[in-house]
Design a protein around this motif. Sequence first.
Motif, PDB file in Angstrom:
ATOM      1  N   THR A   1      -1.180  -7.254  -6.093  1.00 44.32           N
ATOM      2  CA  THR A   1      -2.164  -6.214  -5.815  1.00 44.32           C
ATOM      3  C   THR A   1      -1.682  -5.420  -4.616  1.00 44.32           C
ATOM      4  O   THR A   1      -1.338  -5.995  -3.579  1.00 44.32           O
TER       5      THR A   1
ATOM      6  N   THR B   1       0.956   1.500  -5.735  1.00 41.84           N
ATOM      7  CA  THR B   1       1.684   1.767  -6.979  1.00 41.84           C
ATOM      8  C   THR B   1       3.193   1.770  -6.739  1.00 41.84           C
ATOM      9  O   THR B   1       3.963   1.296  -7.578  1.00 41.84           O
TER      10      THR B   1
ATOM     11  N   GLY C   1       4.257  -1.785  -6.555  1.00 44.70           N
ATOM     12  CA  GLY C   1       4.103  -2.355  -7.894  1.00 44.70           C
ATOM     13  C   GLY C   1       5.238  -1.965  -8.811  1.00 44.70           C
ATOM     14  O   GLY C   1       5.707  -2.764  -9.638  1.00 44.70           O
TER      15      GLY C   1
ATOM     16  N   LEU D   1      -0.388  -6.305 -12.466  1.00 46.65           N
ATOM     17  CA  LEU D   1      -0.383  -5.379 -11.343  1.00 46.65           C
ATOM     18  C   LEU D   1      -1.762  -4.743 -11.203  1.00 46.65           C
ATOM     19  O   LEU D   1      -2.272  -4.171 -12.159  1.00 46.65           O
ATOM     20  N   GLU D   2      -2.350  -4.851 -10.023  1.00 44.29           N
ATOM     21  CA  GLU D   2      -3.599  -4.155  -9.715  1.00 44.29           C
ATOM     22  C   GLU D   2      -3.249  -3.191  -8.593  1.00 44.29           C
ATOM     23  O   GLU D   2      -3.010  -3.605  -7.455  1.00 44.29           O
ATOM     24  N   LEU D   3      -3.183  -1.898  -8.923  1.00 50.09           N
ATOM     25  CA  LEU D   3      -2.574  -0.922  -8.035  1.00 50.09           C
ATOM     26  C   LEU D   3      -3.585   0.094  -7.516  1.00 50.09           C
ATOM     27  O   LEU D   3      -4.734  -0.246  -7.288  1.00 50.09           O
TER      28      LEU D   3
ATOM     29  N   GLY E   1      -2.283   0.056 -12.995  1.00 51.11           N
ATOM     30  CA  GLY E   1      -1.886  -1.329 -13.164  1.00 51.11           C
ATOM     31  C   GLY E   1      -1.693  -1.795 -14.580  1.00 51.11           C
ATOM     32  O   GLY E   1      -1.817  -1.040 -15.548  1.00 51.11           O
TER      33      GLY E   1
END
Length: 482
Positions: free
Chosen positions: A223, A226, A229, A245-247, A451
């Motif tokens: 997390t 971007t 990530g 991925l938590e962007l 994400g």
Amino acid sequence: MQLSRTEIYLDGRWVRPDGTEQIPVENPVTEEIIAEVPAGTTTDVDRAVTAARAAFDGWAGTGPADRADALERLHDALASRAGALAETISLELGTPQKFATRVQVGLPLTVLKSYVDLARQPTPVETIGNSLVLREPVGVVGAITPWNYPLQQVIAKLAPALTAGCTVVLKPSELTPLVAYQLFDAIEEADLPPGVVNLVTGTGPVVGEALAGHPDVDMVSFTGSTAVGRRISHLAADRIARVTLELGGKSANIILDDADLATAVRAGIANCFINSGQTCTAWTRMLVHRSRYAEALELAADIAAGYQLGDPFEPATRLGPLVSAAQRDRVRGHVERGLADGGRLVTGGPDAPIPERGYFVAPTIIADVSPDSVLAQEEVFGPVLSVMAFDDADQAVAIANNSRYGLAGAVFAGDDERALAVARRIRTGSVEINGGPFNPLAPFGGYKQSGIGRELGVHGLTEFTQLKAVQLRTTRLGESQR
């Protein structure tokens, strides 16, 4: 309360790291160094991954009920530390105590308990023809977490990974690592098996890169920004490893012409300014029907005036500082760019009064923002709201979708059905309509560059599993074949 630490947690023990370098941790209110933690090395990552790999078969073979018991012990150990956890988050992040207690600590406790409950539920038997479909743990997980929700984002990865039967190596943010140490004190108290969870503090370019690119890490859960990530995706792709991925986000709050305007504006500002704007899901773009636009701006200015800046331990404080000088300067730069690009300052801005010390940015509202401008397109991560007008629902949806992000959003309308019709058209991972509350059991994640994958609830759990099909000689399957 001990803040500075000199050790990392490997294979069920606090041990000395490979190197001697320490990372200072700053209080963003006083601008003072309040602690130091180890700057881990690639060797430390190797040691942690080796421990997690050695522990994997045993933990994966542990029954769901035993995993649930372990998670419940961890929940109880964390709950007993709730006050200290909230105090630490206020010290290292600057979060006001009320929010730190209710959300920064309360939410992860709720999420952890939800996985205790999921682990206790019977495992359904899935069959397709003569095939028994199994879900098995993905393996060793590298969890890399951000500074803005330093306990919640760890628990959102750790709880489902452990429930699934995975083992974990955690790298918390070097800006807010102190609460992670308290978490691992609780892990030690909960008596989780050695190697199941490991902690290596350090910087992204050293520890993060080593963890994301390690050949024995089966999955990376990240997390953050971007840009980072994207780098993690490349590192994992080189060995065909799984990533979640938590962007970033640039979420839109659409207020239609028949909405309850006062409610919509108040909720929108509260969401935008939550955690001093340092929230990936923040509704940083307020889109208002042109017939209500002037009224909305007046309301917004009045509401923003009630957001008092100050010490997070003072009860009247509603907005703390930003996490660092670099973050403060970045946010100020976005405000100045937004005004230079034609935005109209409604309240706040670079000349607004702020406390003499600390990395504060005044709550800021900028009107007449162009949907294509930098301010409307880039994630600011501070208490800055962009306001834009629209003429009809089609234009509102077009503006909302005019973003490389797609994490969250909101729609306010005279009735839920109209709001839902617009919400379905927004390309984003979650949408609140007419103030619907956040649900920690619902899947959380984004579209586009916000994400890959989902967190929370059963959907978050399945991210840490892989499917196996077992072909049987008969299609008659019973409970004995689970």
